[in-house]
Design a protein around this motif. Structure first.
Motif, short mmCIF file in Angstrom:
data_model
loop_
_atom_site.label_atom_id
_atom_site.label_comp_id
_atom_site.label_asym_id
_atom_site.label_seq_id
_atom_site.Cartn_x
_atom_site.Cartn_y
_atom_site.Cartn_z
N GLY A 14 33.19 26.66 52.79
CA GLY A 14 33.19 25.68 51.72
C GLY A 14 34.42 24.78 51.73
O GLY A 14 35.30 24.91 52.59
N GLN A 15 34.48 23.88 50.75
CA GLN A 15 35.59 22.96 50.59
C GLN A 15 36.09 22.99 49.16
O GLN A 15 35.31 23.19 48.24
N GLU A 16 37.39 22.82 49.01
CA GLU A 16 37.99 22.78 47.69
C GLU A 16 39.20 21.87 47.72
O GLU A 16 40.08 22.03 48.57
N ASN A 17 39.23 20.89 46.80
CA ASN A 17 40.34 19.93 46.73
C ASN A 17 40.59 19.26 48.08
O ASN A 17 41.74 19.10 48.52
N ASP A 18 39.50 18.87 48.73
CA ASP A 18 39.56 18.19 50.03
C ASP A 18 40.21 19.04 51.12
O ASP A 18 40.80 18.52 52.07
N ILE A 19 40.12 20.34 50.99
CA ILE A 19 40.57 21.28 52.02
C ILE A 19 39.36 22.05 52.52
O ILE A 19 38.61 22.63 51.73
N LEU A 20 39.14 22.05 53.83
CA LEU A 20 38.04 22.81 54.42
C LEU A 20 38.47 24.25 54.63
O LEU A 20 39.52 24.52 55.23
N GLY A 69 26.93 18.52 58.39
CA GLY A 69 28.14 18.90 57.69
C GLY A 69 29.38 18.74 58.55
O GLY A 69 29.32 18.56 59.77
N CYS A 70 30.54 18.85 57.89
CA CYS A 70 31.81 18.63 58.56
C CYS A 70 32.06 19.64 59.67
O CYS A 70 32.46 19.28 60.77
N TRP A 71 31.86 20.93 59.40
CA TRP A 71 32.14 21.96 60.40
C TRP A 71 31.23 21.79 61.61
O TRP A 71 31.66 22.00 62.76
N ALA A 72 29.99 21.39 61.40
CA ALA A 72 29.08 21.16 62.54
C ALA A 72 29.60 20.03 63.41
O ALA A 72 29.59 20.12 64.65
N ARG A 73 30.08 18.96 62.80
CA ARG A 73 30.64 17.85 63.58
C ARG A 73 31.93 18.26 64.28
O ARG A 73 32.20 17.87 65.42
N MET A 74 32.74 19.05 63.59
CA MET A 74 33.98 19.53 64.19
C MET A 74 33.71 20.39 65.41
O MET A 74 34.42 20.31 66.42
N ARG A 75 32.71 21.24 65.33
CA ARG A 75 32.40 22.12 66.46
C ARG A 75 32.05 21.32 67.70
O ARG A 75 32.44 21.68 68.82
N ILE A 76 31.33 20.23 67.53
CA ILE A 76 30.97 19.39 68.67
C ILE A 76 32.23 18.80 69.30
O ILE A 76 32.40 18.80 70.53
N LEU A 77 33.14 18.30 68.46
CA LEU A 77 34.38 17.73 68.97
C LEU A 77 35.23 18.78 69.67
O LEU A 77 35.76 18.55 70.76
N LEU A 78 35.37 19.95 69.05
CA LEU A 78 36.22 20.99 69.59
C LEU A 78 35.70 21.56 70.90
O LEU A 78 36.46 21.87 71.82
#
Length: 224
Positions: free
Chosen positions: A179-185, A151-160
């Motif tokens: 979650g995500q809504e209207n392309d906003i995390l 998922g996106c947050w998992a990938r973000m955590r690695i980068l951060l």
């Protein structure tokens, strides 16, 4: 990483440090990255106002400086904006060119892996750490472990975490995905104070990480 504005008594040294970071980053990359970094440095050294964080230069002038056509200028400036190294401060209108700015914090975060190629003294100066630290009887903070996940947050955590482990451990690791809504995390902070601090200091960092992890995302919203 908090970047001091390169003005005042130590301005000249700070400017050289930022240019050195870009240089080392470019030299560590392929020819395309080297060319892009060289072109950015040319804009900085010829037209960038360090004190006001403003770069005002039309595409025709940039094309002449880079010895390329305007289509190449559009492509490379788009790449620099996608990296979040360059931001649009004021959109051009009525014949006036756009006023651009540099995100120096993002530039330093992205170039950090190449600092060691300059030397230990440079890394120490940029991180405000002693060049050869003595072993101290200090119990370090527990490093936040990143569990394997998708998922996106998992990938973000690695980068951060790779960008700045200490900030990640203290402020970003405790965030959870909502979650995500209207392309906003949507992310949730453990307390209202925690959310307020992250909003004030790290939202730009979260937004860049989100876009690099999932380009369709338009931004990040922090709850509560």
């Amino acid at each position: 990483m908090q970047v001091n504005k390169p003005v005042g008594r130590e301005a000249a040294a700070r400017k050289y440090d930022i240019l050195s970071a870009l240089m080392a980053h470019g030299l560590a990359g392929d020819q395309n990255l080297q060319r892009l970094v060289l072109r950015l440095i040319s804009l900085i050294t010829t037209r960038y106002n360090w004190q006001r964080n403003e770069l005002t230069m039309g595409q025709k002038e940039i094309a002449r400086l880079w010895c390329v056509d305007e289509r190449t200028v559009k492509r490379d400036m788009a790449r620099l904006r996608a990296l979040a190294w360059i931001t649009v401060k004021r959109q051009g209108a009525r014949g006036r060119v756009s006023v651009l700015g540099l995100d120096l914090e993002r530039i330093l975060l992205d170039t950090r892996p190449a600092w060691k190629n300059i030397g230990e003294d440079y890394v120490s100066r940029m991180t405000d750490q002693p060049a050869s630290p003595a072993v101290a009887n200090v119990v370090p903070f527990r490093r936040a472990e990143i569990e394997p996940a998708e998922g996106c947050w998992a990938r973000m955590r690695i980068l951060l975490q790779a960008e700045d482990p200490s900030i990640f451990d203290a402020w970003l690791a405790p965030l959870t995905e909502a979650g995500q809504e209207n392309d906003i995390l949507h992310l949730t902070a453990p307390t209202r104070f925690h959310a307020t601090y992250v909003r004030s200091h790290f939202m730009a960092r979260l937004t860049v990480a989100a876009n690099r992890s999932e380009p369709r995302l338009r931004g990040v919203r922090l709850l509560p």
